[in-house]
Design a protein around this motif. Structure first.
Motif, PDB file in Angstrom:
ATOM      1  N   PRO A  48       0.810  -1.229   0.000  1.00 29.29           N
ATOM      2  CA  PRO A  48       0.000   0.000   0.000  1.00 29.29           C
ATOM      3  C   PRO A  48       0.838   1.271   0.000  1.00 29.29           C
ATOM      4  CG  PRO A  48      -0.101  -1.101   2.141  1.00 29.29           C
ATOM      5  CD  PRO A  48       0.552  -2.055   1.201  1.00 29.29           C
ATOM      6  N   ALA A  49       1.996   1.272   0.670  1.00 27.45           N
ATOM      7  CA  ALA A  49       2.823   2.478   0.695  1.00 27.45           C
ATOM      8  C   ALA A  49       3.351   2.811  -0.700  1.00 27.45           C
ATOM      9  CB  ALA A  49       3.977   2.311   1.679  1.00 27.45           C
ATOM     10  N   GLU A  50       3.725   1.791  -1.448  1.00 23.60           N
ATOM     11  CA  GLU A  50       4.202   2.036  -2.812  1.00 23.60           C
ATOM     12  C   GLU A  50       3.087   2.621  -3.660  1.00 23.60           C
ATOM     13  OE1 GLU A  50       4.558   1.526  -6.967  1.00 23.60           O
ATOM     14  OE2 GLU A  50       3.199   0.264  -5.767  1.00 23.60           O
ATOM     15  N   ARG A  51       1.887   2.107  -3.492  1.00 23.65           N
ATOM     16  CA  ARG A  51       0.744   2.610  -4.259  1.00 23.65           C
ATOM     17  C   ARG A  51       0.414   4.046  -3.875  1.00 23.65           C
ATOM     18  NH1 ARG A  51      -3.486   0.680  -7.356  1.00 23.65           N
ATOM     19  NH2 ARG A  51      -5.537   1.630  -6.963  1.00 23.65           N
ATOM     20  N   LEU A  52       0.492   4.357  -2.593  1.00 19.62           N
ATOM     21  CA  LEU A  52       0.218   5.716  -2.134  1.00 19.62           C
ATOM     22  C   LEU A  52       1.268   6.696  -2.648  1.00 19.62           C
ATOM     23  CD1 LEU A  52      -0.863   4.992   1.545  1.00 19.62           C
ATOM     24  CD2 LEU A  52      -2.291   6.030  -0.229  1.00 19.62           C
ATOM     25  N   GLU A  53       2.515   6.270  -2.657  1.00 22.57           N
ATOM     26  CA  GLU A  53       3.562   7.153  -3.168  1.00 22.57           C
ATOM     27  C   GLU A  53       3.363   7.433  -4.658  1.00 22.57           C
ATOM     28  OE1 GLU A  53       8.445   7.567  -3.277  1.00 22.57           O
ATOM     29  OE2 GLU A  53       7.510   5.737  -2.474  1.00 22.57           O
ATOM     30  N   ARG A  54       2.952   6.414  -5.383  1.00 21.57           N
ATOM     31  CA  ARG A  54       2.801   6.557  -6.831  1.00 21.57           C
ATOM     32  C   ARG A  54       1.555   7.347  -7.204  1.00 21.57           C
ATOM     33  NH1 ARG A  54       0.366   2.623  -9.812  1.00 21.57           N
ATOM     34  NH2 ARG A  54       0.777   1.138  -8.108  1.00 21.57           N
ATOM     35  N   LEU A  55       0.446   7.083  -6.516  1.00 25.11           N
ATOM     36  CA  LEU A  55      -0.829   7.670  -6.921  1.00 25.11           C
ATOM     37  C   LEU A  55      -1.218   8.916  -6.127  1.00 25.11           C
ATOM     38  CD1 LEU A  55      -2.913   4.405  -7.448  1.00 25.11           C
ATOM     39  CD2 LEU A  55      -1.704   5.772  -9.163  1.00 25.11           C
ATOM     40  N   ALA A  56      -0.793   8.981  -4.874  1.00 21.57           N
ATOM     41  CA  ALA A  56      -1.176  10.118  -4.023  1.00 21.57           C
ATOM     42  C   ALA A  56      -0.011  11.047  -3.725  1.00 21.57           C
ATOM     43  CB  ALA A  56      -1.778   9.608  -2.717  1.00 21.57           C
ATOM     44  N   ARG A  57       1.190  10.630  -4.107  1.00 25.87           N
ATOM     45  CA  ARG A  57       2.394  11.415  -3.838  1.00 25.87           C
ATOM     46  C   ARG A  57       2.556  11.692  -2.338  1.00 25.87           C
ATOM     47  NH1 ARG A  57       2.669  16.468  -7.575  1.00 25.87           N
ATOM     48  NH2 ARG A  57       0.555  16.725  -6.753  1.00 25.87           N
ATOM     49  N   VAL A  58       2.357  10.623  -1.574  1.00 25.64           N
ATOM     50  CA  VAL A  58       2.605  10.627  -0.138  1.00 25.64           C
ATOM     51  C   VAL A  58       3.448   9.392   0.172  1.00 25.64           C
ATOM     52  CG1 VAL A  58       1.608  10.382   2.155  1.00 25.64           C
ATOM     53  CG2 VAL A  58       0.466  11.821   0.467  1.00 25.64           C
ATOM     54  N   LYS A  59       4.573   9.577   0.818  1.00 25.79           N
ATOM     55  CA  LYS A  59       5.430   8.437   1.134  1.00 25.79           C
ATOM     56  C   LYS A  59       5.275   8.035   2.591  1.00 25.79           C
ATOM     57  CE  LYS A  59      10.107   6.544   0.731  1.00 25.79           C
ATOM     58  NZ  LYS A  59       9.627   5.354  -0.016  1.00 25.79           N
ATOM     59  N   LEU A  60       4.731   6.822   2.801  1.00 24.66           N
ATOM     60  CA  LEU A  60       4.663   6.193   4.105  1.00 24.66           C
ATOM     61  C   LEU A  60       5.677   5.052   4.137  1.00 24.66           C
ATOM     62  CD1 LEU A  60       1.985   7.811   3.965  1.00 24.66           C
ATOM     63  CD2 LEU A  60       0.873   5.925   5.154  1.00 24.66           C
ATOM     64  N   SER A  61       5.845   4.413   5.275  1.00 24.32           N
ATOM     65  CA  SER A  61       6.737   3.259   5.388  1.00 24.32           C
ATOM     66  C   SER A  61       5.964   1.992   5.074  1.00 24.32           C
ATOM     67  CB  SER A  61       7.328   3.175   6.799  1.00 24.32           C
ATOM     68  OG  SER A  61       8.113   4.306   7.083  1.00 24.32           O
TER      69      SER A  61
END
Length: 394
Positions: free
Chosen positions: A341-354
């Motif tokens: 999910p973090a990779e998807r959020l970084e790619r689609l929402a431009r938010v980086k979580l762990s």
């Protein structure tokens, strides 16, 4: 010392964060918000800044000299007594660069290759990697979710650790990433198992100053006779935002470990810098007003995440952390999905979580549907992060 203004942490300078050397923001492209590495987006306490500037103005960058007692050790002992009700035994504390170094050293000195090292999972990924890299076996103590929060199994604990050939127990309290602050009863169960099996306990208490009321941090070394087998590791780096300066303290309870370290080569472990030492002392001795203002901000942000989670269109089964500034988010039922999910959020929402899977590496525990969110930022920035997460397309 005057208390900092209530709005001290209400604004962050994103350009400052992006243009510096911090990996949390500096490694990301423009437009992506960093909410992963456990650094705060705020500055540092005024006393810390001033202590560093004084050293700089004196051009005081020669080989360090500390006549008399080590001020870092003195500040550590004072803080444990006044803030956490534990009186460390004199002569047992040593200064290291960081907690990962302390873990690696204690694993090497307290265990042998092939031995089991028990740790609650999910766990701080570098700890898991360090144990595995040393050729020891990770024995996970799974954190499970109940109606009232995260917990772990205490029944039959000693038997389980015996069967797994454990020689060391790592206790991270407050726990990263779930944010649990362990109760005296839970710590007592761990201490009893450690005594029954004669285990060395490494107590990582780096987040001890970041506990939300009514919860209270209890040092593991205060539980019964646990002090004699416990290595307590801590630092000012998390609570006062100085992780890059690299200074930590280990209080070494086991006699055999203290003796072994005393016989090690003088420069085997390196020496933290003058800057890291003066900053640590300033943080622990002169920055509690700043910390109190910080905790008000973190409490507000913690509640903001909790309120956000309660309104999600999917069931997150979310539990607010009792300590730390980290939220452990479950995306199992979300449109984001359970795979990275973090990779998807970084790619689609431009938010980086762990990424959650990293917190169970080298074990069979499944945390792939989780991601860790760092909420130590301004309210406006946190609101933007949460809005972006909510609007990721399915």
């Amino acid at each position: 010392m005057n208390r900092p203004p209530a709005d001290l942490f209400e604004a962050i300078d994103v350009e400052r964060l992006r243009s510096g050397h911090g990996v949390k923001w500096g490694s990301l492209p423009q437009g992506t918000i960093g909410a992963w590495v456990a650094d705060m987006d705020f500055g540092v306490p005024p006393a810390v800044s001033e202590s560093i500037l004084q050293v700089t103005r004196r051009a005081d960058f020669g080989y360090p000299c500390w006549p008399g007692a080590d001020p870092v050790i003195e500040a550590f002992e004072e803080r444990m007594i006044t803030r956490h009700g534990w009186r460390p035994e004199p002569g047992r504390a040593r200064v290291f660069s960081d907690l990962l170094q302390i873990l690696q050293v204690m694993v090497e000195y307290a265990t042998e290759p092939g031995d089991g090292v028990a740790i609650h999972v999910p766990a701080y990924p570098p700890f898991l990697a360090s144990i595995a890299r040393a050729g020891r076996r990770i024995v996970p103590l799974p954190m499970t979710r109940g109606e009232t929060g995260w917990r772990f199994q205490t029944d039959g604990l000693a038997g389980h650790l015996r069967e797994q050939g454990c020689r060391m127990l790592v206790v991270v309290n407050p726990q990263n990433p779930t944010g649990r602050v362990f109760t005296p009863a839970e710590l007592g169960a761990l201490a009893t198992a450690a005594e029954d099996l004669d285990l060395v306990v490494l107590a990582d208490e780096i987040h001890a100053d970041l506990v939300f009321a009514p919860h209270r941090h209890v040092p593991f070394a205060t539980i019964g006779t646990a002090a004699a087998r416990t290595v307590t590791a801590t630092s000012a780096t998390k609570a006062f935002n100085i992780a890059g300066l690299r200074c930590a303290v280990a209080h070494i309870g086991p006699d055999r470990l203290r003796d072994a370290l005393d016989q090690a080569p003088l420069d085997f472990f390196g020496t933290p810098s003058t800057l890291s030492r003066v900053a640590t002392v300033a943080a622990w001795r002169r920055s509690d007003d700043w910390l109190a203002a910080l905790m008000s901000t973190l409490e507000r942000n913690r509640r903001l995440v909790e309120e956000w989670a309660a309104t999600l269109p999917w069931e997150p089964r979310y539990h607010s952390p009792q300590g730390t500034y980290l939220s452990w988010l479950d995306f199992t039922a979300s449109p984001i999905g359970t795979a990275a999910p973090a990779e998807r959020l970084e790619r689609l929402a431009r938010v980086k979580l762990s990424e959650g899977a990293e917190f169970a590496q080298h074990t069979t525990v499944d945390t792939a549907a989780f991601a860790r969110l760092n909420f130590a930022t301004s309210t406006a920035n946190l609101t933007e992060i949460l809005d972006r997460v909510l609007t990721v397309p399915s």
